[in-house]
Enzyme design. Structure first.
Site, short mmCIF file in Angstrom:
data_model
loop_
_atom_site.label_atom_id
_atom_site.label_comp_id
_atom_site.label_asym_id
_atom_site.label_seq_id
_atom_site.Cartn_x
_atom_site.Cartn_y
_atom_site.Cartn_z
N GLY A 57 0.82 -1.22 0.00
CA GLY A 57 0.00 0.00 0.00
C GLY A 57 0.86 1.26 0.00
O GLY A 57 0.38 2.34 0.34
N GLY B 229 -0.22 4.53 -1.68
CA GLY B 229 -1.38 5.22 -1.12
C GLY B 229 -0.93 6.34 -0.19
O GLY B 229 0.26 6.71 -0.14
N PHE B 230 -1.86 6.84 0.56
CA PHE B 230 -1.62 8.03 1.40
C PHE B 230 -0.57 7.76 2.49
O PHE B 230 0.56 8.27 2.44
CB PHE B 230 -2.98 8.45 1.98
CG PHE B 230 -2.93 9.45 3.08
CD1 PHE B 230 -2.16 10.61 2.98
CD2 PHE B 230 -3.70 9.27 4.24
CE1 PHE B 230 -2.14 11.54 4.01
CE2 PHE B 230 -3.69 10.20 5.26
CZ PHE B 230 -2.89 11.33 5.16
N THR C 213 -6.65 -0.28 12.71
CA THR C 213 -7.34 1.00 12.89
C THR C 213 -7.99 1.07 14.27
O THR C 213 -8.33 0.02 14.85
CB THR C 213 -8.43 1.17 11.80
OG1 THR C 213 -9.31 2.23 12.18
CG2 THR C 213 -9.29 -0.07 11.61
N ASP C 214 -8.23 2.29 14.74
CA ASP C 214 -8.96 2.44 16.02
C ASP C 214 -10.41 1.95 15.89
O ASP C 214 -11.07 1.67 16.88
CB ASP C 214 -8.93 3.89 16.52
CG ASP C 214 -9.58 4.90 15.58
OD1 ASP C 214 -9.96 4.53 14.45
OD2 ASP C 214 -9.71 6.08 15.98
N GLU C 215 -10.89 1.86 14.63
CA GLU C 215 -12.29 1.46 14.43
C GLU C 215 -12.55 0.02 14.86
O GLU C 215 -13.71 -0.37 15.02
CB GLU C 215 -12.70 1.64 12.97
CG GLU C 215 -12.73 3.08 12.54
CD GLU C 215 -13.56 3.30 11.28
OE1 GLU C 215 -14.50 2.54 11.04
OE2 GLU C 215 -13.23 4.25 10.55
N TYR D 145 -16.01 -2.35 6.80
CA TYR D 145 -14.58 -2.01 6.76
C TYR D 145 -13.88 -2.45 8.05
O TYR D 145 -12.89 -3.20 8.02
CB TYR D 145 -14.41 -0.50 6.55
CG TYR D 145 -13.02 0.01 6.92
CD1 TYR D 145 -11.91 -0.29 6.16
CD2 TYR D 145 -12.82 0.80 8.07
CE1 TYR D 145 -10.64 0.18 6.50
CE2 TYR D 145 -11.57 1.27 8.42
CZ TYR D 145 -10.47 0.96 7.63
OH TYR D 145 -9.22 1.41 7.99
N LYS E 57 -10.92 -5.31 9.02
CA LYS E 57 -9.65 -4.97 9.67
C LYS E 57 -9.46 -5.81 10.95
O LYS E 57 -8.36 -6.24 11.26
CB LYS E 57 -9.60 -3.48 10.02
CG LYS E 57 -9.64 -2.54 8.83
CD LYS E 57 -8.46 -2.66 7.91
CE LYS E 57 -7.18 -2.10 8.47
NZ LYS E 57 -6.07 -2.12 7.47
N1 NAD Z 1 -6.31 7.10 6.59
C1 NAD Z 1 -6.68 6.88 7.84
O1 NAD Z 1 -7.22 7.78 8.49
C2 NAD Z 1 -6.43 5.54 8.50
C3 NAD Z 1 -6.70 5.42 9.88
C4 NAD Z 1 -6.46 4.20 10.50
C5 NAD Z 1 -5.95 3.15 9.78
N2 NAD Z 1 -5.70 3.27 8.44
C6 NAD Z 1 -5.13 2.12 7.74
O2 NAD Z 1 -3.90 2.53 7.16
C7 NAD Z 1 -3.67 1.84 5.94
C8 NAD Z 1 -3.37 2.81 4.83
O3 NAD Z 1 -4.48 3.70 4.71
P1 NAD Z 1 -4.47 4.92 3.68
O4 NAD Z 1 -5.31 5.97 4.26
O5 NAD Z 1 -3.08 5.23 3.28
O6 NAD Z 1 -5.25 4.27 2.48
P2 NAD Z 1 -5.21 4.54 0.93
O7 NAD Z 1 -6.55 4.13 0.46
O8 NAD Z 1 -4.70 5.89 0.62
O9 NAD Z 1 -4.11 3.51 0.40
C9 NAD Z 1 -4.31 2.13 0.33
C10 NAD Z 1 -3.29 1.60 -0.67
O10 NAD Z 1 -3.46 0.18 -0.73
C11 NAD Z 1 -3.38 -0.20 -2.09
N3 NAD Z 1 -4.10 -1.46 -2.26
C12 NAD Z 1 -5.43 -1.69 -2.04
N4 NAD Z 1 -5.72 -2.97 -2.33
C13 NAD Z 1 -4.55 -3.56 -2.72
C14 NAD Z 1 -4.21 -4.86 -3.16
N5 NAD Z 1 -5.14 -5.82 -3.27
N6 NAD Z 1 -2.92 -5.12 -3.47
C15 NAD Z 1 -1.97 -4.14 -3.38
N7 NAD Z 1 -2.24 -2.89 -3.00
C16 NAD Z 1 -3.52 -2.59 -2.67
C17 NAD Z 1 -4.00 0.95 -2.87
O11 NAD Z 1 -3.61 0.96 -4.23
C18 NAD Z 1 -3.49 2.14 -2.08
O12 NAD Z 1 -2.26 2.59 -2.59
C19 NAD Z 1 -4.90 0.97 5.71
O13 NAD Z 1 -4.59 -0.33 6.14
C20 NAD Z 1 -5.97 1.61 6.58
O14 NAD Z 1 -6.92 0.65 6.98
C21 NAD Z 1 -5.93 4.46 7.79
#
Ligand code: NAD
Length: 358
Positions: free
Chosen positions: A30, A33-34, A151-153, A177, A181
């Site tokens: 991932g 991603g963000f 996640t905290d969720e 979701y 998780k």
């Molecule tokens: N953003 C938040 O506020 C937050 C809070 C708590 C936990 N999280 C957790 O942090 C992690 C990252 O979150 P984020 O906000 O960066 O999400 P995001 O949606 O920006 O990024 C997710 C990334 O995972 C990749 N991805 C999805 N399915 C895939 C697959 N099958 N194979 C390979 N890559 C895949 C996507 O292309 C993307 O780049 C996640 O596990 C999320 O549950 C996020």
């Protein structure tokens, strides 16, 4: 277009820890991603001579190759592999080719709203994808450590006047979701025991900052305001709140847990800034300068609520703080940097994203 790294807006204070001698090749799933791309940036910029970073991502709609522009600067220590975590062959080949010894697993379907309409996509990526990775770890034999981003969720809704959750509290997810998780966490714990994999589980609260796909509340509302559209607030959720942590503080928490944390541990990652949705709207409205066009309430559109919508989450991160981590960026400061970034780059960041998609 020249893309300055978004860290230039609010230079991060990443802690330089003593590098781990038993770690060399770190896979970040991932990582396009963000949060994953900020984590990869943190490792590449702070430890260029100690670790090799391999980003593994299948580039879903929410990913952007622009998040990886910084790789050009760290060619010798960081690289990208396109692949799907639910595809055994691709995962296996990547772990073997790059002799991966450590995984930060962040890849997931992450948008709660979408988990009501397309729940199986969440099960495939978040549950099957996690298990595929764990299975590959058990077979390949080189992977010793697995850091799982949860996640905290997973704790479920925090009831009024209840204390914040500590890591030993039971899991009680309330939407598809968070259920996937929580299921993924169970798999991680089971594989840790069965295959003697060192695992760490991270449970952060809401994270925000530049490079987040504009479907989550802050970037979505910023983009709507930018395009002269109203912020689409779920009905009745104005006083619902979330704790918000700026993304560089989250990357630094992972940095500190990785270098100083206890293997087998679980760590909450939380911010002290609990903010209601109404306050998010007001702050964004004043940052984007729409005041001349009326008051904030003129810029809010009431839309149907989620099928299940938790009023608040709350986690206690004393355990993380005891390792020397603290929140550096206050909500308002992080929000200011985030707003400037979206005003400048916004829709240009994600391929094919137009005003109509926000
Ligand atoms: N953003 C938040 O506020 C937050 C809070 C708590 C936990 N999280 C957790 O942090 C992690 C990252 O979150 P984020 O906000 O960066 O999400 P995001 O949606 O920006 O990024 C997710 C990334 O995972 C990749 N991805 C999805 N399915 C895939 C697959 N099958 N194979 C390979 N890559 C895949 C996507 O292309 C993307 O780049 C996640 O596990 C999320 O549950 C996020």
């Amino acid at each position: 277009m020249h893309l300055p790294h978004p860290s230039s807006l609010l230079p991060p204070k990443f802690t330089h820890c003593q590098p781990r001698p038993d770690v060399r090749n770190i896979l970040i799933t991932g990582g396009a991603g963000f949060i994953g791309s900020w984590l990869a940036y943190m490792f590449a910029s702070v430890y260029p001579d100690s670790y090799k970073i391999i980003i593994f991502d299948n580039l879903e709609y929410c990913a952007s190759t622009k998040n990886l522009a910084f790789l050009a600067e760290y060619k010798d220590s960081a690289s990208f592999v396109k692949g799907d975590i639910a595809c055994e062959e691709q995962v296996f080949s990547c772990l073997k080719t790059h002799k991966i010894d450590t995984i930060f697993h962040l890849a997931a379907q992450t948008h709660v709203d979408a988990s009501f309409t397309d729940p199986y996509a969440f099960t495939r990526a978040n549950v099957l994808g996690t298990q595929t990775l764990l299975e590959a770890c058990s077979k390949v034999g080189t992977v010793k450590r697995f850091y799982h981003m949860s996640t905290d969720e997973v704790y479920g809704e925090l009831m009024p006047f209840a204390r914040n959750h500590v890591e030993s509290d039971p899991l009680a997810p309330t939407n598809p979701y968070s259920a996937t998780k929580a299921a993924a966490e169970m798999l991680v714990q089971a594989y840790a025991k069965t295959y003697k994999l060192q695992t760490v589980i991270l449970r952060p609260n809401n994270i925000f900052g530049p490079c987040q796909y504009p479907e989550k509340i802050i970037p979505k509302f910023l983009m709507l305001l930018k395009h002269g559209q109203k912020m689409t607030l779920h009905r009745g959720s104005g006083l619902y709140s979330r704790c918000y942590l700026y993304v560089t503080d989250a990357a630094n928490a992972m940095n500190i847990i990785f270098h100083r944390g206890e293997e087998g541990g679980i760590y909450n990652i939380s911010s002290r800034d609990e903010i209601t949705n109404a306050r998010v709207c007001e702050s964004l409205f004043s940052l984007v300068g729409r005041q001349r066009d009326g008051c904030v309430w003129d810029w809010i559109q009431d839309v149907p609520g989620r099928l299940s919508h938790d009023r608040a989450y709350g986690v206690d991160s004393s355990r993380l703080e005891s390792l020397g981590w603290k929140q550096e960026v206050e909500f308002d400061k992080g929000l200011g940097a985030t707003a400037s970034w979206y005003m400048r780059f916004g829709e240009d960041w994600w391929t094919g994203l137009g005003a109509k998609d926000i």
